[in-house]
Design a protein around this motif. Sequence first.
Motif, PDB file in Angstrom:
ATOM      1  N   PRO A  34       0.866  -1.190   0.063  1.00  0.00           N
ATOM      2  CA  PRO A  34       0.019   0.011  -0.072  1.00  0.00           C
ATOM      3  C   PRO A  34       0.848   1.148  -0.024  1.00  0.00           C
ATOM      4  CG  PRO A  34      -0.961  -1.606   1.383  1.00  0.00           C
ATOM      5  CD  PRO A  34       0.443  -2.170   1.187  1.00  0.00           C
ATOM      6  N   ARG A  35       0.171   2.288  -0.484  1.00  0.00           N
ATOM      7  CA  ARG A  35       1.077   3.635  -0.570  1.00  0.00           C
ATOM      8  C   ARG A  35       0.115   4.680  -0.952  1.00  0.00           C
ATOM      9  NH1 ARG A  35       1.931   1.432  -6.008  1.00  0.00           N
ATOM     10  NH2 ARG A  35       2.594  -0.499  -4.581  1.00  0.00           N
ATOM     11  N   LEU A  36       0.652   5.846  -0.398  1.00  0.00           N
ATOM     12  CA  LEU A  36      -0.298   7.010  -0.583  1.00  0.00           C
ATOM     13  C   LEU A  36       0.431   8.260  -1.031  1.00  0.00           C
ATOM     14  CD1 LEU A  36      -3.059   7.477   2.322  1.00  0.00           C
ATOM     15  CD2 LEU A  36      -3.537   7.354   0.017  1.00  0.00           C
ATOM     16  N   CYS A  37       1.649   8.535  -0.746  1.00  0.00           N
ATOM     17  CA  CYS A  37       2.391   9.760  -1.368  1.00  0.00           C
ATOM     18  C   CYS A  37       3.144   9.363  -2.520  1.00  0.00           C
ATOM     19  CB  CYS A  37       2.937  10.244  -0.081  1.00  0.00           C
ATOM     20  SG  CYS A  37       4.534   9.412   0.264  1.00  0.00           S
ATOM     21  N   ALA A  38       3.478   7.993  -2.464  1.00  0.00           N
ATOM     22  CA  ALA A  38       3.999   7.376  -3.640  1.00  0.00           C
ATOM     23  C   ALA A  38       3.104   7.280  -4.988  1.00  0.00           C
ATOM     24  CB  ALA A  38       4.671   6.290  -3.547  1.00  0.00           C
ATOM     25  N   GLN A  39       3.543   7.703  -6.113  1.00  0.00           N
ATOM     26  CA  GLN A  39       2.855   7.812  -7.305  1.00  0.00           C
ATOM     27  C   GLN A  39       3.760   7.567  -8.456  1.00  0.00           C
ATOM     28  OE1 GLN A  39      -0.204   7.364  -7.582  1.00  0.00           O
ATOM     29  NE2 GLN A  39      -0.939   8.011  -9.646  1.00  0.00           N
ATOM     30  N   TYR A  45       8.742  10.512  -2.071  1.00  0.00           N
ATOM     31  CA  TYR A  45       8.906  11.492  -1.080  1.00  0.00           C
ATOM     32  C   TYR A  45       8.728  11.151   0.149  1.00  0.00           C
ATOM     33  CZ  TYR A  45       6.910  15.791   0.871  1.00  0.00           C
ATOM     34  OH  TYR A  45       6.629  17.033   1.450  1.00  0.00           O
ATOM     35  N   GLY A  46       8.237   9.903   0.435  1.00  0.00           N
ATOM     36  CA  GLY A  46       8.447   9.153   1.835  1.00  0.00           C
ATOM     37  C   GLY A  46       7.848   9.675   2.865  1.00  0.00           C
ATOM     38  N   SER A  47       6.722  10.381   2.768  1.00  0.00           N
ATOM     39  CA  SER A  47       6.262  11.100   3.967  1.00  0.00           C
ATOM     40  C   SER A  47       4.742  10.272   4.423  1.00  0.00           C
ATOM     41  CB  SER A  47       5.617  12.425   3.184  1.00  0.00           C
ATOM     42  OG  SER A  47       4.310  12.288   2.591  1.00  0.00           O
ATOM     43  N   CYS A  48       4.124   9.834   3.909  1.00  0.00           N
ATOM     44  CA  CYS A  48       2.932   9.153   4.351  1.00  0.00           C
ATOM     45  C   CYS A  48       3.106   7.893   5.298  1.00  0.00           C
ATOM     46  CB  CYS A  48       1.858   8.914   3.405  1.00  0.00           C
ATOM     47  SG  CYS A  48       2.060   7.059   2.486  1.00  0.00           S
ATOM     48  N   ARG A  49       4.151   7.120   5.094  1.00  0.00           N
ATOM     49  CA  ARG A  49       4.560   6.005   5.747  1.00  0.00           C
ATOM     50  C   ARG A  49       3.766   4.616   5.654  1.00  0.00           C
ATOM     51  NH1 ARG A  49       9.017   8.384   6.216  1.00  0.00           N
ATOM     52  NH2 ARG A  49      10.136   7.097   7.644  1.00  0.00           N
ATOM     53  N   VAL A  50       2.617   5.059   4.708  1.00  0.00           N
ATOM     54  CA  VAL A  50       2.002   3.670   4.437  1.00  0.00           C
ATOM     55  C   VAL A  50       2.489   2.652   3.870  1.00  0.00           C
ATOM     56  CG1 VAL A  50      -0.255   3.146   3.115  1.00  0.00           C
ATOM     57  CG2 VAL A  50      -0.324   5.272   4.528  1.00  0.00           C
ATOM     58  N   CYS A  51       3.511   2.829   3.270  1.00  0.00           N
ATOM     59  CA  CYS A  51       4.286   1.717   2.507  1.00  0.00           C
ATOM     60  C   CYS A  51       5.227   1.006   3.531  1.00  0.00           C
ATOM     61  CB  CYS A  51       4.983   2.498   1.303  1.00  0.00           C
ATOM     62  SG  CYS A  51       6.401   3.314   1.874  1.00  0.00           S
ATOM     63  N   THR A  52       5.251   1.166   4.823  1.00  0.00           N
ATOM     64  CA  THR A  52       6.281   0.878   5.492  1.00  0.00           C
ATOM     65  C   THR A  52       6.159  -0.720   5.660  1.00  0.00           C
ATOM     66  OG1 THR A  52       5.803   2.540   7.509  1.00  0.00           O
ATOM     67  CG2 THR A  52       6.589   0.614   8.124  1.00  0.00           C
ATOM     68  N   GLN A  60      11.372   0.730   7.352  1.00  0.00           N
ATOM     69  CA  GLN A  60      11.766   1.463   6.212  1.00  0.00           C
ATOM     70  C   GLN A  60      10.404   1.672   5.475  1.00  0.00           C
ATOM     71  OE1 GLN A  60      14.839   2.288   6.035  1.00  0.00           O
ATOM     72  NE2 GLN A  60      16.060   0.777   6.905  1.00  0.00           N
ATOM     73  N   THR A  61      10.680   2.783   4.609  1.00  0.00           N
ATOM     74  CA  THR A  61       9.607   3.078   3.750  1.00  0.00           C
ATOM     75  C   THR A  61      10.001   2.575   2.274  1.00  0.00           C
ATOM     76  OG1 THR A  61      10.489   5.258   3.422  1.00  0.00           O
ATOM     77  CG2 THR A  61       8.697   5.086   4.713  1.00  0.00           C
ATOM     78  N   ALA A  62       8.947   1.570   1.605  1.00  0.00           N
ATOM     79  CA  ALA A  62       9.446   0.764   0.636  1.00  0.00           C
ATOM     80  C   ALA A  62       9.412   1.675  -0.735  1.00  0.00           C
ATOM     81  CB  ALA A  62       8.213  -0.280   0.339  1.00  0.00           C
ATOM     82  N   CYS A  63       8.662   2.952  -0.734  1.00  0.00           N
ATOM     83  CA  CYS A  63       8.930   3.674  -1.877  1.00  0.00           C
ATOM     84  C   CYS A  63      10.087   4.588  -2.066  1.00  0.00           C
ATOM     85  CB  CYS A  63       7.595   4.487  -1.698  1.00  0.00           C
ATOM     86  SG  CYS A  63       7.895   6.078  -0.306  1.00  0.00           S
ATOM     87  N   THR A  64      10.738   4.671  -0.868  1.00  0.00           N
ATOM     88  CA  THR A  64      12.253   5.158  -0.862  1.00  0.00           C
ATOM     89  C   THR A  64      13.471   4.153  -0.770  1.00  0.00           C
ATOM     90  OG1 THR A  64      12.255   5.614   1.365  1.00  0.00           O
ATOM     91  CG2 THR A  64      11.210   7.523  -0.183  1.00  0.00           C
TER      92      THR A  64
END
Length: 248
Positions: A34-39, A45-52, A60-64
Amino acid sequence: MNQTISFILDGVEVSAKAGQTILEAADESGIYIPRLCAQKDLEPYGSCRVCTVFVNGRAQTACTQPAAPGIVVENNTDTVLAIRKQIIEMLFVEGNHFCMSCEKSGNCELQAFAYRFGILAPTFPYQFPDREVDASHPDILIDRNRCILCGRCVRSSRDQDGKNIFQFVNRGPHRKVAVNSQVNLADTEMNAADKAVDMCPVGAILRKHVGFKIPIGERLYDHQPIGSDIESKRSLQPTGRTFTVNNK
Ligand code: FES
């Protein structure tokens, strides 16, 4: 150089191209994170942390986080799912989200996560913040009550529309998306065709004149859970675990 590496994600060996993030490699393997700030097409950007996720036991955040050879990534565990669920709950209580009257209902990623994570009511107290609505523009509306500060509009306007209409201002609970004008959105170069409008995952930036053109019940997440487009790529049987988080 087209180097390929492999790592373990939810017990499955996954391939990644050198330089890919864990999120990108997971997407290509049909494992949904899951992700919200990543697109896609926007700078991470690594801000929402939903992709933890947990990488070798550390959050860690998977998007970064770049994929690296031999790392062990936990995505679909009770611990990770509980963290994500709490993050989603916090996003709901930090703003003013009234899905039943929101034009984005059914197309809203935050609402879709509430369904995916089985959130019936947040376990945190509602903050009921005082937020501004900017309806000055003839074709676009900004309702900051629904903003989750993901920054997708900021990056999209800057990098895709080349306009830099949006910026974050202030800190902590006072942080908000401001427009690049002394007064309001009507005084900017924004127009309804800008990609930044489509980038908003919630109902914070909306086009006027087209409200409810697609009826409730016929919208994207009325038909399929968020993430099912990625999971459908997977040849392995879906685990179904993401739908069984306890409502504690
Ligand atoms: Fe990774 Fe938001 S999607 S931090």
